[in-house]
Design an enzyme around this catalytic site. Structure first.
Site, mmCIF file in Angstrom:
data_model
loop_
_atom_site.group_PDB
_atom_site.id
_atom_site.type_symbol
_atom_site.label_atom_id
_atom_site.label_comp_id
_atom_site.label_asym_id
_atom_site.label_seq_id
_atom_site.Cartn_x
_atom_site.Cartn_y
_atom_site.Cartn_z
ATOM 1 N N LYS A 174 0.837 -1.205 0.000
ATOM 2 C CA LYS A 174 0.000 0.000 0.000
ATOM 3 C C LYS A 174 0.874 1.259 0.000
ATOM 4 O O LYS A 174 2.094 1.172 0.022
ATOM 5 C CB LYS A 174 -0.957 -0.046 1.199
ATOM 6 C CG LYS A 174 -1.858 -1.302 1.203
ATOM 7 C CD LYS A 174 -2.944 -1.256 0.121
ATOM 8 C CE LYS A 174 -3.556 -2.597 -0.256
ATOM 9 N NZ LYS A 174 -4.184 -3.367 0.794
HETATM 10 C C1 LIG Z 1 -5.231 -4.473 1.159
HETATM 11 C C2 LIG Z 1 -6.705 -4.334 1.216
HETATM 12 C C3 LIG Z 1 -7.457 -4.677 2.352
HETATM 13 C C4 LIG Z 1 -6.872 -5.406 3.515
HETATM 14 O O1 LIG Z 1 -5.746 -4.804 4.032
HETATM 15 P P1 LIG Z 1 -4.866 -5.604 5.089
HETATM 16 O O2 LIG Z 1 -4.111 -4.509 5.778
HETATM 17 O O3 LIG Z 1 -3.973 -6.503 4.293
HETATM 18 O O4 LIG Z 1 -5.761 -6.344 5.981
HETATM 19 C C5 LIG Z 1 -8.801 -4.399 2.368
HETATM 20 N N1 LIG Z 1 -9.412 -3.842 1.310
HETATM 21 C C6 LIG Z 1 -8.742 -3.530 0.190
HETATM 22 C C7 LIG Z 1 -9.473 -2.893 -0.938
HETATM 23 C C8 LIG Z 1 -7.371 -3.787 0.099
HETATM 24 O O5 LIG Z 1 -6.719 -3.506 -1.025
#
Ligand SMILES: *Cc1c(COP(=O)(O)O)cnc(C)c1O
Length: 374
Positions: free
Chosen positions: A183
């Site tokens: 992210k």
């Molecule tokens: C990455 C992601 C999540 C989950 O994030 P984590 O921190 O890995 O639990 C939820 N929703 C979307 C759209 C994502 O891309």
């Protein structure tokens, strides 16, 4: 030999590594002073709104779903084009994820699609700011207010994004962010929830720590069943350092995305993502490739890119075609745009350590891989 270009890569500097070492040596490594500081810096970043951090965004979403009182028989409206976590948390709470289609270019859903899916059992709406492009929130919040619904924004892609001049997370009801390494900023694993209602903080803290309420005098009570999803101080120290660099990270992402748009404009068989939104956080750069028209498959395209040393991701396959969602009654044909995106999307490398010449290399490889296909 040319270096391999991954589609995502976290950027951790030496100062961050030093800050982590300091936490490791301090004797306090789980939730403590670093978490408190990270939460207050996030709160400041979101215009003073309270924020709590979690082991991952999925946990933040799980807590949000409980705060929204989603239980058996309740429905939550979720786009069919998102990561599985958005809808899984609804099903895990005993609710039903009611899927809706998205726009082919923005990849986002909208108030009209959501309104058409509202039933007497709808409890909440979960817009997803896909790839970091903000959803048009105003009509969705107007709709939610009219129908008495909670809004849980899945802003996993949208750290640093803004809509109508206001940051995502500095507005809205419950807004969840992810700090997974792919992210826009990372805490290794981690997530955050930004709250409109400070009255919900105490329960959120309970829900991330076994349902426990501490009693005066050192005792405790367990008020409700809950899991455990508190962030460690080690992760929080990384988050503090990452947050300080987020604006720079996102500026670089934006510059790289503009370069892609320029270099890939007019390539036949390619449909570029919606651009031109000033508040876009550019988490992903994912064009749609018409593999059928090019007489090839995504698998062959990805292999051809790999052969040129370039990583390609798929974000995402349409939710309703997965086995667990078919079991809920969904079928092929239900959400045509999500299906088209799911079948044609390819995520090209986009991260802060990508150089301008890497983008050239990726674009040349895309053109060659598309040509080779014929
Ligand atoms: C990455 C992601 C999540 C989950 O994030 P984590 O921190 O890995 O639990 C939820 N929703 C979307 C759209 C994502 O891309």
């Amino acid at each position: 030999m040319t270096a391999y270009i991954p589609f995502a890569r976290p950027e951790i500097d030496e100062d961050t590594i030093a800050a982590v070492s300091e936490v490791l040596r301090s004797g306090w490594i789980t939730s403590g002073p670093q978490v408190q500081r990270f939460e207050s810096e996030l709160a400041a970043y979101f215009g003073g709104r309270p924020v709590r951090v979690f082991t991952h965004a999925t946990a933040a979403l799980e807590v949000a779903v409980r705060l929204a009182s989603v239980g058996p028989g309740d429905e939550v409206i979720v786009p069919a084009m998102t990561f599985a976590a958005s809808a899984n948390v609804v099903a895990l709470a005993g609710g039903r994820p009611v899927l809706v289609d998205v726009d082919l270019d923005s990849r986002n859903t909208d108030a009209a699609r959501i309104e058409a899916a509202i039933t007497p059992r709808t409890r909440a709406i979960m817009p997803v700011h896909f790839a970091g492009l903000p959803v048009d929130l105003e009509p969705i919040y107007a709709l939610a207010a009219r129908r008495g619904l909670r809004v849980i924004e899945d802003a996993a892609h949208a750290m640093g994004a803004s809509s109508r001049g206001r940051r995502i997370g500095a507005q809205g009801d419950l807004v969840a962010f992810s700090f997974h390494p792919n992210k826009n900023m990372t805490t290794i694993e981690g997530g955050a929830l930004s709250f409109r209602d400070p009255g919900e903080l105490e329960r959120a803290e309970r829900l991330r720590f076994h349902g426990i309420r501490k009693l005066p005098g050192g005792g405790m009570d367990v008020l409700e069943h809950a899991g455990k999803s508190n962030l460690s101080d080690v992760s929080a120290a990384i988050g503090i350092a990452q947050l300080a660099r987020l604006e720079r990270f996102n500026a670089r992402r934006g510059a790289l995305a503009r370069r892609y748009l320029e270099k890939l404009g007019g390539v036949s068989g390619l449909r570029l993502p919606a651009a031109g939104h000033a508040g876009h956080a550019w988490h992903l750069f994912a064009p749609l490739v018409d593999f059928d028209a090019l007489n090839t498959t995504r698998e062959r395209f990805i292999q051809a890119m790999h052969a040129r040393g370039i990583g390609v991701g798929v974000h995402y396959q349409a939710l309703h075609l997965f086995e667990a969602f078919r079991r809920l009654g969904y079928r092929a044909g239900d959400f045509p745009n999500a299906e088209t995106i799911g079948a044609r999307t390819v995520t090209l490398p986009l991260h802060t350590q990508l150089r301008d010449e890497d983008v050239e290399r990726v674009c040349e490889a895309v053109k060659a891989s598309v040509r080779q296909a014929k």
